[in-house]
Design a protein around this motif. Structure first.
Motif, short mmCIF file in Angstrom:
data_model
loop_
_atom_site.label_atom_id
_atom_site.label_comp_id
_atom_site.label_asym_id
_atom_site.label_seq_id
_atom_site.Cartn_x
_atom_site.Cartn_y
_atom_site.Cartn_z
N SER A 27 31.02 37.44 39.18
CA SER A 27 32.46 37.43 38.93
C SER A 27 33.04 36.03 38.79
CB SER A 27 33.21 38.19 40.03
OG SER A 27 33.16 37.45 41.23
N ASN A 28 32.20 34.99 38.92
CA ASN A 28 32.67 33.61 38.75
C ASN A 28 33.78 33.29 39.77
OD1 ASN A 28 32.58 31.07 37.53
ND2 ASN A 28 34.15 31.59 36.02
N GLY A 29 33.58 33.73 41.01
CA GLY A 29 34.55 33.45 42.06
C GLY A 29 35.66 34.47 42.17
N GLY A 30 35.53 35.62 41.49
CA GLY A 30 36.55 36.67 41.55
C GLY A 30 36.58 37.36 42.90
N LEU A 31 37.51 38.31 43.03
CA LEU A 31 37.69 39.03 44.31
C LEU A 31 36.39 39.59 44.86
CD1 LEU A 31 40.92 41.09 43.53
CD2 LEU A 31 40.71 39.19 45.14
N SER A 32 35.56 40.14 43.99
CA SER A 32 34.33 40.79 44.45
C SER A 32 33.32 39.82 45.03
CB SER A 32 33.69 41.59 43.31
OG SER A 32 33.34 40.71 42.25
N ILE A 40 44.56 48.91 46.74
CA ILE A 40 45.31 49.16 45.51
C ILE A 40 46.78 48.86 45.79
CG2 ILE A 40 46.02 50.89 43.81
CD1 ILE A 40 43.35 52.32 44.35
N GLY A 41 47.38 48.10 44.90
CA GLY A 41 48.78 47.73 45.05
C GLY A 41 48.97 46.39 45.75
N LYS A 42 47.96 45.94 46.48
CA LYS A 42 48.03 44.64 47.14
C LYS A 42 47.08 43.65 46.48
CE LYS A 42 47.00 42.28 51.46
NZ LYS A 42 46.23 42.40 52.69
N ASP A 43 45.81 44.07 46.30
CA ASP A 43 44.79 43.21 45.70
C ASP A 43 44.56 43.52 44.22
OD1 ASP A 43 44.13 42.06 48.28
OD2 ASP A 43 43.05 43.92 48.71
N ILE A 44 44.58 44.81 43.89
CA ILE A 44 44.25 45.26 42.53
C ILE A 44 45.23 46.33 42.07
CG2 ILE A 44 41.78 44.74 42.66
CD1 ILE A 44 41.37 47.77 43.27
N ARG A 45 45.20 46.58 40.76
CA ARG A 45 45.95 47.70 40.18
C ARG A 45 45.04 48.41 39.19
NH1 ARG A 45 48.31 46.46 35.06
NH2 ARG A 45 47.96 44.29 34.51
N LEU A 46 45.31 49.68 38.97
CA LEU A 46 44.54 50.47 38.01
C LEU A 46 45.28 50.47 36.69
CD1 LEU A 46 43.70 53.58 40.24
CD2 LEU A 46 42.44 51.42 40.03
N LYS A 47 44.54 50.41 35.59
CA LYS A 47 45.16 50.45 34.27
C LYS A 47 44.18 51.00 33.25
CE LYS A 47 44.52 46.30 31.85
NZ LYS A 47 45.17 45.27 31.14
N SER A 48 44.70 51.31 32.08
CA SER A 48 43.88 51.81 30.99
C SER A 48 43.01 50.69 30.43
CB SER A 48 44.79 52.38 29.90
OG SER A 48 44.02 52.86 28.84
N GLY A 53 39.12 54.34 28.92
CA GLY A 53 38.76 54.56 30.31
C GLY A 53 39.76 53.91 31.24
N CYS A 54 39.41 53.82 32.48
CA CYS A 54 40.26 53.21 33.50
C CYS A 54 39.52 52.02 34.09
CB CYS A 54 40.58 54.23 34.59
SG CYS A 54 41.67 53.62 35.88
N ILE A 55 40.24 50.92 34.32
CA ILE A 55 39.66 49.74 34.95
C ILE A 55 40.59 49.29 36.09
CG2 ILE A 55 38.47 48.98 32.86
CD1 ILE A 55 40.66 46.84 32.52
N ALA A 56 40.07 48.44 36.94
CA ALA A 56 40.87 47.81 37.99
C ALA A 56 40.91 46.32 37.70
CB ALA A 56 40.25 48.06 39.36
N VAL A 57 42.09 45.72 37.85
CA VAL A 57 42.26 44.28 37.66
C VAL A 57 43.02 43.71 38.85
CG1 VAL A 57 42.22 44.38 35.13
CG2 VAL A 57 44.40 44.55 36.33
N PRO A 58 42.76 42.44 39.16
CA PRO A 58 43.52 41.81 40.24
C PRO A 58 45.01 41.78 39.91
CG PRO A 58 41.59 40.49 39.71
CD PRO A 58 41.72 41.54 38.64
N ILE A 59 45.82 41.82 40.95
CA ILE A 59 47.26 41.66 40.75
C ILE A 59 47.52 40.18 40.56
CG2 ILE A 59 49.49 41.81 41.92
CD1 ILE A 59 48.53 44.47 43.07
#
Length: 116
Positions: A27-32, A40-48, A53-59
């Protein structure tokens, strides 16, 4: 009259587990790279995602000077049925499983060097 929550509202505050690659984090230093669970809602959000499909991205935005969020090879999931219902709401079809976590970001220079 009681109004029911949307599936996306129902997952706000839910803890999800991060499933990483056993060969190492990409992840090159990403959350993971430093979290095994996210909220969800604090660290990440769900989106299309791009292919329906559905993915999760950092807020928030990627670090300054970095381009967009992209997949680093990790996935998130929860055993809670509200998670599947929220993903189903975004995808438009039944769902059970894990979704990609797009928590990788790169400088434009690094991105260009890998593709040219």
């Amino acid at each position: 009259m009681i109004q029911e929550k949307s599936p996306l509202d129902a997952v706000q505050g839910m803890t999800v587990w991060v499933y990483d690659n056993s060969l190492g984090n990409s992840s090159n230093g990403g959350l993971s790279s430093y979290c095994q669970r996210l909220e969800i809602g604090k660290d990440i959000r769900l989106k299309s995602g791009h292919m329906g499909g559905c993915i999760a991205v950092p807020i928030g935005d990627p670090p300054k000077g970095h381009v967009g969020w992209m997949s680093g090879g990790c996935y998130i999931s929860s055993h809670d049925s509200r998670f599947s219902e929220a993903v189903e709401h975004i995808c438009g079809h039944r769902f059970y499983g894990a979704i990609p976590l797009h928590d990788r970001s790169e400088t434009q220079e690094l991105y260009d060097s890998m593709w040219h």
